[in-house]
Design an enzyme around this catalytic site. Structure first.
Site, PDB file in Angstrom:
ATOM      1  N   HIS A 195      24.787  43.633  18.467  1.00 55.38           N
ATOM      2  CA  HIS A 195      25.969  44.339  17.958  1.00 55.38           C
ATOM      3  C   HIS A 195      27.306  43.673  18.244  1.00 55.38           C
ATOM      4  CE1 HIS A 195      26.292  45.683  22.131  1.00 55.38           C
ATOM      5  NE2 HIS A 195      27.545  45.940  21.871  1.00 55.38           N
TER       6      HIS A 195
HETATM    7  C1  UD1 Z   1      31.861  48.813  21.301  1.00 53.21           C
HETATM    8  C2  UD1 Z   1      32.590  48.051  22.393  1.00 53.21           C
HETATM    9  C3  UD1 Z   1      31.629  47.129  23.092  1.00 53.21           C
HETATM   10  C4  UD1 Z   1      30.395  47.846  23.584  1.00 53.21           C
HETATM   11  C5  UD1 Z   1      29.796  48.679  22.468  1.00 53.21           C
HETATM   12  C6  UD1 Z   1      28.686  49.514  23.008  1.00 53.21           C
HETATM   13  C7  UD1 Z   1      34.935  47.487  22.088  1.00 53.21           C
HETATM   14  C8  UD1 Z   1      35.873  46.373  21.794  1.00 53.21           C
HETATM   15  N1  UD1 Z   1      33.641  47.234  21.868  1.00 53.21           N
HETATM   16  O1  UD1 Z   1      31.374  47.870  20.362  1.00 53.21           O
HETATM   17  O2  UD1 Z   1      32.284  46.578  24.225  1.00 53.21           O
HETATM   18  O3  UD1 Z   1      29.467  46.873  23.987  1.00 53.21           O
HETATM   19  O4  UD1 Z   1      30.785  49.519  21.889  1.00 53.21           O
HETATM   20  O5  UD1 Z   1      27.790  49.870  21.984  1.00 53.21           O
HETATM   21  O6  UD1 Z   1      35.346  48.536  22.510  1.00 53.21           O
HETATM   22  N2  UD1 Z   1      30.020  52.593  14.015  1.00 53.21           N
HETATM   23  C9  UD1 Z   1      29.402  53.612  13.354  1.00 53.21           C
HETATM   24  N3  UD1 Z   1      29.018  54.709  14.081  1.00 53.21           N
HETATM   25  C10 UD1 Z   1      29.235  54.837  15.405  1.00 53.21           C
HETATM   26  C11 UD1 Z   1      29.863  53.768  16.076  1.00 53.21           C
HETATM   27  C12 UD1 Z   1      30.255  52.658  15.365  1.00 53.21           C
HETATM   28  O7  UD1 Z   1      29.192  53.552  12.144  1.00 53.21           O
HETATM   29  O8  UD1 Z   1      28.854  55.847  15.990  1.00 53.21           O
HETATM   30  C13 UD1 Z   1      30.414  51.392  13.246  1.00 53.21           C
HETATM   31  C14 UD1 Z   1      31.809  51.559  12.620  1.00 53.21           C
HETATM   32  O9  UD1 Z   1      31.811  50.886  11.391  1.00 53.21           O
HETATM   33  C15 UD1 Z   1      32.677  50.811  13.604  1.00 53.21           C
HETATM   34  C16 UD1 Z   1      31.756  49.666  14.033  1.00 53.21           C
HETATM   35  O10 UD1 Z   1      30.461  50.262  14.086  1.00 53.21           O
HETATM   36  O11 UD1 Z   1      33.865  50.342  13.033  1.00 53.21           O
HETATM   37  C17 UD1 Z   1      32.074  49.051  15.346  1.00 53.21           C
HETATM   38  O12 UD1 Z   1      32.199  50.054  16.358  1.00 53.21           O
HETATM   39  P1  UD1 Z   1      33.089  49.750  17.650  1.00 53.21           P
HETATM   40  O13 UD1 Z   1      33.051  50.896  18.551  1.00 53.21           O
HETATM   41  O14 UD1 Z   1      34.416  49.202  17.232  1.00 53.21           O
HETATM   42  O15 UD1 Z   1      32.361  48.476  18.271  1.00 53.21           O
HETATM   43  P2  UD1 Z   1      30.941  48.314  18.928  1.00 53.21           P
HETATM   44  O16 UD1 Z   1      30.274  47.115  18.342  1.00 53.21           O
HETATM   45  O17 UD1 Z   1      30.202  49.598  18.930  1.00 53.21           O
HETATM   46  N1  UDP Z   2      20.624  51.747  24.205  1.00 50.14           N
HETATM   47  C1  UDP Z   2      20.056  52.933  23.748  1.00 50.14           C
HETATM   48  N2  UDP Z   2      19.625  52.997  22.455  1.00 50.14           N
HETATM   49  C2  UDP Z   2      19.712  51.950  21.599  1.00 50.14           C
HETATM   50  C3  UDP Z   2      20.281  50.739  22.077  1.00 50.14           C
HETATM   51  C4  UDP Z   2      20.741  50.675  23.370  1.00 50.14           C
HETATM   52  O1  UDP Z   2      19.949  53.905  24.500  1.00 50.14           O
HETATM   53  O2  UDP Z   2      19.300  52.091  20.438  1.00 50.14           O
HETATM   54  C5  UDP Z   2      21.129  51.692  25.581  1.00 50.14           C
HETATM   55  C6  UDP Z   2      20.691  50.494  26.379  1.00 50.14           C
HETATM   56  O3  UDP Z   2      19.430  50.697  26.978  1.00 50.14           O
HETATM   57  C7  UDP Z   2      21.812  50.373  27.393  1.00 50.14           C
HETATM   58  C8  UDP Z   2      23.013  50.787  26.605  1.00 50.14           C
HETATM   59  O4  UDP Z   2      22.526  51.553  25.506  1.00 50.14           O
HETATM   60  O5  UDP Z   2      21.628  51.285  28.458  1.00 50.14           O
HETATM   61  C9  UDP Z   2      23.733  49.562  26.143  1.00 50.14           C
HETATM   62  O6  UDP Z   2      24.594  49.839  25.137  1.00 50.14           O
HETATM   63  P1  UDP Z   2      25.188  48.732  24.188  1.00 50.14           P
HETATM   64  O7  UDP Z   2      24.252  47.610  24.054  1.00 50.14           O
HETATM   65  O8  UDP Z   2      25.616  49.453  22.988  1.00 50.14           O
HETATM   66  O9  UDP Z   2      26.506  48.293  24.955  1.00 50.14           O
HETATM   67  P2  UDP Z   2      26.871  47.122  25.975  1.00 50.14           P
HETATM   68  O10 UDP Z   2      25.980  47.203  27.140  1.00 50.14           O
HETATM   69  O11 UDP Z   2      26.784  45.829  25.240  1.00 50.14           O
HETATM   70  O12 UDP Z   2      28.292  47.425  26.342  1.00 50.14           O
END
Ligand code: UD1
Ligand code: UDP
Length: 356
Positions: A195
Site C-alpha cells: 500500500h
Molecule cells: C496511511 C498512512 C501510512 C500507513 C497506512 C496504514 C499517511 C501519510 N499514510 O497510508 O503511513 O502505513 O495509512 O494503512 O498518513 N482509502 C479508501 N478507504 C479507506 C482508506 C483509504 O478507499 O478506508 C483510499 C483512498 O482513496 C485514499 C487512499 O486509499 O485516498 C490512501 O489512503 P491514505 O490514508 O492517504 O494512505 P494509506 O496508504 O492508507
Molecule cells: N492488517 C490487517 N488486515 C489487513 C492488512 C493488515 O489487520 O488486511 C494489519 C497488519 O497485521 C498490521 C497492520 O494492519 O497489524 C498494519 O497496517 P498497515 O500495513 O496498513 O500499516 P503500516 O504498518 O504500514 O503503517
C-alpha cells in the site's frame, strides 16, 4: 481526561491494549477518530474485534492530498481539544493523523505521549519519516518499540524523554494469536500486503511488483488495500493482476483473519512497517519491497530481505530467499520488540512522569 487520536488501521491495533491498561489504572479516556481510514474493513472491524469503545467523534478527514487531509484533521482536532481540554493526548505511529495531532496539541500546550517513537528510515522523501520526526520532537514522552529506536532518539537529543517499552503491536498480536493458531496440516502460503505511496504511484513500479508475485510461483494471498486497488484500476493493471494464476486477491481483512493468515505463511511479501515487524511474531520471513532502513535488527539477521522489484538482479536474489523460506518455530524467532507487556510499561512511565 486522556484523549487518544487515531485514524488509521495500525493505530487501532496499537490503541487496543493501551486503552485497556489505562482503564485498569482508573483513567478517564476518550477517542477521536480522524476519519483517515473510513471503510468498514479498514476501521470499524478493528474496534469490534479488539473491544475498543467507539470514538466520540469522527472528523471525516479521509481522502485528498497530504496537505488537505492533515489540514482537515487539524481543524477538527483544534475544535475538539479546545472544547474537551484533555490533560494528555496520546498519538500513534507515523501517519498524517499523528502529525495533525502533534501540531495541534503542542500549540494548545497539551502534553503528548507518542507510541512507537524513534524508528527512522533515513529518507525524508518518505512521508511517514517526516511525520514521525516532527511528532517525536513535539512530544513530551516517547515509547520505543526497540533499542534502535532508543538510540535514534538519543542521537536527536530526545533520550531523556524516551522509554524502551517494546512494541505494543506485540501485546495485541499475543492477545489474538492463541485463538487463531493454525493447524499444521494447512497449506503454507505467501501473505502479501501492498500500500505504500512509493509502490503505488507509478505504472511501471506496480507492474514490476506484479511480475515479482508471478515469479514467486507459490500461492500469494493478498488482502488488497483500497489505495492499491484504486491505483491498479487507474493504471489498467487490475486484469493483469487477476490473471496471475498464483495470486489470490481478497478484500482487506480484520486483525484476527490477518493473524491467522500470517500464522499460515512461510513468507510475507510486504511494504508495511507493521507487517514486516509482525512477520517475526508469526514466524514467517519477510521480503520487504522498499529500499528503506526498516527494522534494522531483522535486516541484519536476514529475517527481512529488501527487494527492489524493478531491479532484476535483486529480484533473482529475492526469489532465492523465498525458495529457502519456511515457517519458523516459536523458539527460533527473533526477539527484539519486548515481551508483550508494552502497555503496562507505558502506564507505569506515565505515572512516573505524573502525566496521569
Ligand atoms: C496511511 C498512512 C501510512 C500507513 C497506512 C496504514 C499517511 C501519510 N499514510 O497510508 O503511513 O502505513 O495509512 O494503512 O498518513 N482509502 C479508501 N478507504 C479507506 C482508506 C483509504 O478507499 O478506508 C483510499 C483512498 O482513496 C485514499 C487512499 O486509499 O485516498 C490512501 O489512503 P491514505 O490514508 O492517504 O494512505 P494509506 O496508504 O492508507
Ligand atoms: N492488517 C490487517 N488486515 C489487513 C492488512 C493488515 O489487520 O488486511 C494489519 C497488519 O497485521 C498490521 C497492520 O494492519 O497489524 C498494519 O497496517 P498497515 O500495513 O496498513 O500499516 P503500516 O504498518 O504500514 O503503517
Amino acid at each position: 481526561m486522556i484523549t487518544h487520536i487515531v485514524g488509521n488501521r495500525p493505530q487501532f491495533i496499537k490503541l487496543a491494549p493501551l486503552y485497556r491498561a489505562l482503564n485498569q489504572a482508573g483513567c478517564v479516556q476518550n477517542i477521536i477518530h480522524s476519519g483517515q481510514h473510513y471503510d468498514e474493513n479498514m476501521s470499524d472491524v478493528f474496534f469490534q474485534e479488539l473491544g475498543i469503545p467507539n470514538p466520540y467523534v469522527n472528523l471525516m478527514a479521509g481522502g485528498g492530498s497530504h496537505a488537505q487531509m492533515t489540514a482537515k484533521a487539524m481543524l477538527g482536532l483544534e475544535e475538539e481539544l479546545l472544547d474537551k481540554k484533555p490533560s494528555l493526548v496520546i498519538l500513534y505511529g507515523d501517519t498524517n493523523t499523528t502529525l495533525a495531532g502533534a501540531v495541534v496539541a503542542s500549540k494548545l500546550c497539551i502534553p503528548i505521549a507518542h507510541v512507537e517513537a524513534g524508528p527512522r528510515v533515513h529518507c525524508k522523501a518518505n512521508p511517514e519519516e517526516c511525520n514521525r520526526i516532527a511528532t517525536d520532537h513535539l512530544s513530551d514522552i516517547l515509547f520505543c518499540p526497540d533499542q534502535i529506536s532508543m538510540q535514534n532518539l538519543q542521537k536527536e537529543g530526545l533520550g531523556d524523554r524516551a522509554y524502551m517499552t517494546g512494541d505494543i503491536m506485540y501485546d495485541t498480536y499475543l492477545s489474538i494469536a492463541e485463538k487463531t493458531a493454525q493447524d499444521a496440516s494447512q497449506e503454507e502460503i505467501i501473505v502479501m500486503t501492498w500500500h505504500r505511496q512509493e509502490n503505488t504511484s507509478g505504472k511501471e513500479r506496480m507492474e514490476s511488483i506484479l511480475n515479482l508475485v508471478q515469479q514467486l510461483g507459490d500461492k500469494v494471498v493478498c488482502p488488497l488495500h483500497p489505495r492499491t486497488r484504486k491505483c491498479l484500476t487507474e493504471y489498467g493493471l487490475m486484469e493483469k493482476a487477476e490473471a496471475i494464476p498464483n495470486f489470490e486477491i481478497i478484500d482487506p481483512v480484520g486483525y484476527m483473519d490477518m493473524v491467522a493468515l500470517m500464522q499460515r505463511a512461510k513468507l510475507i511479501l510486504t511494504d508495511s512497517g507493521g507487517v514486516s515487524k509482525e512477520s517475526s511474531y508469526a514466524g514467517a520471513k519477510c521480503l520487504f519491497m522498499l529500499d528503506l532502513d526498516v527494522w534494522e535488527d531483522l535486516v541484519r539477521d536476514d529475517w527481512i530481505h529488501k527487494v527492489d522489484p524493478q531491479d532484476q538482479t535483486r529480484v533473482e536474489e529475492a526469489l532465492a530467499f523465498a525458495r529457502r523460506a519456511k515457517h519458523v518455530p516459536q523458539a527460533d524467532r527473533p526477539k527484539y520488540y519486548g515481551d508483550g507487556h508494552a502497555a503496562a510499561k507505558m502506564v507505569q512511565a506515565l505515572q512516573e512522569k505524573n502525566l496521569i
